[in-house]
Motif scaffolding. Structure first.
Motif, PDB file in Angstrom:
ATOM      1  N   VAL A  55      72.981  88.764  52.211  1.00 12.96           N
ATOM      2  CA  VAL A  55      73.533  88.014  51.087  1.00 12.96           C
ATOM      3  C   VAL A  55      73.058  86.570  51.235  1.00 12.96           C
ATOM      4  N   GLY A  56      72.293  86.112  50.245  1.00 16.00           N
ATOM      5  CA  GLY A  56      71.853  84.728  50.237  1.00 16.00           C
ATOM      6  C   GLY A  56      72.938  83.874  49.607  1.00 16.00           C
ATOM      7  N   VAL A  57      73.149  82.692  50.152  1.00 18.40           N
ATOM      8  CA  VAL A  57      74.194  81.801  49.653  1.00 18.40           C
ATOM      9  C   VAL A  57      73.559  80.459  49.291  1.00 18.40           C
ATOM     10  N   ALA A  58      73.907  79.977  48.097  1.00 16.74           N
ATOM     11  CA  ALA A  58      73.452  78.671  47.634  1.00 16.74           C
ATOM     12  C   ALA A  58      74.659  77.911  47.122  1.00 16.74           C
ATOM     13  N   GLY A  59      74.568  76.610  47.089  1.00 21.04           N
ATOM     14  CA  GLY A  59      75.639  75.772  46.574  1.00 21.04           C
ATOM     15  C   GLY A  59      75.080  74.707  45.664  1.00 21.04           C
ATOM     16  N   SER A  60      75.955  74.102  44.895  1.00 25.62           N
ATOM     17  CA  SER A  60      75.511  73.005  44.036  1.00 25.62           C
ATOM     18  C   SER A  60      76.116  71.696  44.526  1.00 25.62           C
ATOM     19  N   ASP A  61      75.579  70.620  44.007  1.00 26.81           N
ATOM     20  CA  ASP A  61      76.162  69.315  44.267  1.00 26.81           C
ATOM     21  C   ASP A  61      77.483  69.228  43.502  1.00 26.81           C
ATOM     22  N   PRO A  62      78.340  68.272  43.818  1.00 27.49           N
ATOM     23  CA  PRO A  62      79.648  68.171  43.157  1.00 27.49           C
ATOM     24  C   PRO A  62      79.580  68.027  41.632  1.00 27.49           C
ATOM     25  N   ASP A  63      78.479  67.490  41.111  1.00 28.52           N
ATOM     26  CA  ASP A  63      78.343  67.340  39.666  1.00 28.52           C
ATOM     27  C   ASP A  63      77.797  68.601  38.996  1.00 28.52           C
ATOM     28  N   GLY A  64      77.470  69.623  39.775  1.00 28.10           N
ATOM     29  CA  GLY A  64      76.976  70.867  39.201  1.00 28.10           C
ATOM     30  C   GLY A  64      75.622  70.728  38.536  1.00 28.10           C
ATOM     31  N   ILE A  65      74.713  70.012  39.182  1.00 27.79           N
ATOM     32  CA  ILE A  65      73.390  69.784  38.598  1.00 27.79           C
ATOM     33  C   ILE A  65      72.300  70.548  39.327  1.00 27.79           C
ATOM     34  N   LEU A  66      72.318  70.510  40.654  1.00 29.25           N
ATOM     35  CA  LEU A  66      71.226  71.067  41.433  1.00 29.25           C
ATOM     36  C   LEU A  66      71.725  72.077  42.469  1.00 29.25           C
ATOM     37  N   ALA A  67      71.135  73.259  42.456  1.00 28.45           N
ATOM     38  CA  ALA A  67      71.453  74.297  43.441  1.00 28.45           C
ATOM     39  C   ALA A  67      70.560  74.128  44.664  1.00 28.45           C
ATOM     40  N   THR A  68      71.151  74.308  45.845  1.00 30.16           N
ATOM     41  CA  THR A  68      70.398  74.219  47.096  1.00 30.16           C
ATOM     42  C   THR A  68      70.793  75.378  48.008  1.00 30.16           C
ATOM     43  N   PRO A  69      69.877  75.799  48.884  1.00 29.85           N
ATOM     44  CA  PRO A  69      70.197  76.910  49.788  1.00 29.85           C
ATOM     45  C   PRO A  69      71.205  76.493  50.856  1.00 29.85           C
ATOM     46  N   GLN A  77      71.083  78.210  39.945  1.00 33.73           N
ATOM     47  CA  GLN A  77      70.485  77.203  39.062  1.00 33.73           C
ATOM     48  C   GLN A  77      70.426  77.709  37.624  1.00 33.73           C
ATOM     49  N   GLN A  78      70.092  78.982  37.431  1.00 38.85           N
ATOM     50  CA  GLN A  78      70.080  79.555  36.080  1.00 38.85           C
ATOM     51  C   GLN A  78      71.478  79.495  35.459  1.00 38.85           C
ATOM     52  N   ALA A  79      72.489  79.844  36.243  1.00 42.96           N
ATOM     53  CA  ALA A  79      73.870  79.818  35.738  1.00 42.96           C
ATOM     54  C   ALA A  79      74.291  78.398  35.386  1.00 42.96           C
ATOM     55  N   ILE A  80      73.988  77.446  36.252  1.00 39.12           N
ATOM     56  CA  ILE A  80      74.324  76.037  35.992  1.00 39.12           C
ATOM     57  C   ILE A  80      73.658  75.565  34.710  1.00 39.12           C
ATOM     58  N   ASP A  81      72.355  75.835  34.596  1.00 32.62           N
ATOM     59  CA  ASP A  81      71.608  75.382  33.424  1.00 32.62           C
ATOM     60  C   ASP A  81      72.120  76.039  32.141  1.00 32.62           C
ATOM     61  N   MET A  82      72.424  77.328  32.211  1.00 35.07           N
ATOM     62  CA  MET A  82      72.939  78.026  31.029  1.00 35.07           C
ATOM     63  C   MET A  82      74.307  77.484  30.632  1.00 35.07           C
ATOM     64  N   GLN A  83      75.170  77.268  31.610  1.00 34.35           N
ATOM     65  CA  GLN A  83      76.501  76.733  31.306  1.00 34.35           C
ATOM     66  C   GLN A  83      76.400  75.360  30.662  1.00 34.35           C
ATOM     67  N   ARG A  84      75.505  74.536  31.177  1.00 34.95           N
ATOM     68  CA  ARG A  84      75.338  73.199  30.619  1.00 34.95           C
ATOM     69  C   ARG A  84      74.816  73.285  29.186  1.00 34.95           C
ATOM     70  N   SER A  85      73.831  74.134  28.923  1.00 39.71           N
ATOM     71  CA  SER A  85      73.263  74.201  27.575  1.00 39.71           C
ATOM     72  C   SER A  85      74.203  74.869  26.577  1.00 39.71           C
ATOM     73  N   SER A 131      85.357  73.622  35.095  1.00 38.96           N
ATOM     74  CA  SER A 131      85.092  72.378  35.794  1.00 38.96           C
ATOM     75  C   SER A 131      83.816  72.469  36.609  1.00 38.96           C
ATOM     76  N   THR A 132      83.029  71.416  36.561  1.00 44.96           N
ATOM     77  CA  THR A 132      81.859  71.335  37.417  1.00 44.96           C
ATOM     78  C   THR A 132      81.996  70.149  38.364  1.00 44.96           C
ATOM     79  N   GLN A 133      83.219  69.677  38.578  1.00 44.53           N
ATOM     80  CA  GLN A 133      83.438  68.531  39.441  1.00 44.53           C
ATOM     81  C   GLN A 133      83.415  68.904  40.912  1.00 44.53           C
ATOM     82  N   GLU A 134      83.477  70.166  41.206  1.00 45.52           N
ATOM     83  CA  GLU A 134      83.400  70.620  42.588  1.00 45.52           C
ATOM     84  C   GLU A 134      82.210  71.554  42.708  1.00 45.52           C
TER      85      GLU A 134
END
Length: 175
Positions: free
Chosen positions: A4-18, A126-134, A163-166
């Motif tokens: 299982v690969g795990v990635a997280g985003s920054d607190p603003d929900g902009i960029l996904a990182t491994p 990242q796809q989910a973040i971008d789709m949610q934002r758009s 919320s994308t604050q966390e």
């Protein structure tokens, strides 16, 4: 599923990182416990689990395994008294894309296995973040703990936290 690969985003929900790759432990669910701990420590508000559909959008054994995994994760989060939305999102071609990206970055074939799941999880998130934002709303299918014989799924956008604050998380599995 083996990993299982795990990635997280920054607190603003902009960029996904491994973050890491977990070995799947179906008997003890130690990987799920680690995900729950990571989610708590990072203040996650949403988790995305990749749903490996067939190219025609159909279901397979891998799809069923991902759904079961997501339900087990929801149950573990509830047992830990964490109210974190878990959403299933289409992950078609994310592993293929991750392999290509790693190859383009010069990562050798032997090293791919160590990080391809993380790279796929980054793409899923990242796809989910971008789709949610758009779209301005949550995406995917919300997973709920089974109750009364129901399948535990409901469509995203129905009374869900947005919320994308966390931090948000993505998880991708391989077999």
């Amino acid at each position: 599923m083996a990993r299982v690969g795990v990635a997280g985003s920054d607190p603003d929900g902009i960029l996904a990182t491994p973050i890491r790759t977990l070995k799947r432990d179906a008997r003890k669910d130690s990987d799920i416990r680690l995900l729950v701990r990571e989610a708590r420590e990072r203040g996650a508000v949403q988790i995305f689990v990749g749903l490996p559909r067939t190219m025609k959008g159909g279901e397979s054994e891998s799809t069923r395994m991902a759904r079961d995994y997501a339900v087990r994760l929801v149950q573990a989060l509830a047992a830990a008294d964490l109210r974190i939305s878990v959403n299933l999102v289409d992950e078609r071609l994310t592993t293929v894309s991750a392999h290509r990206s790693l190859h383009s970055a010069g990562v050798g074939g032997r090293d791919h296995r160590k990080v391809v799941d993380q790279a796929a999880a980054v793409e899923i998130l990242q796809q989910a973040i971008d789709m949610q934002r758009s779209l301005g709303r949550d995406v995917g299918t919300v997973v709920a703990a089974p109750a009364g014989g129901r399948d535990g799924m409901r469509t995203a956008g129905q009374d869900q936290p947005g919320s994308t604050q966390e931090e948000q998380y993505g998880a991708g599995e391989t077999q």
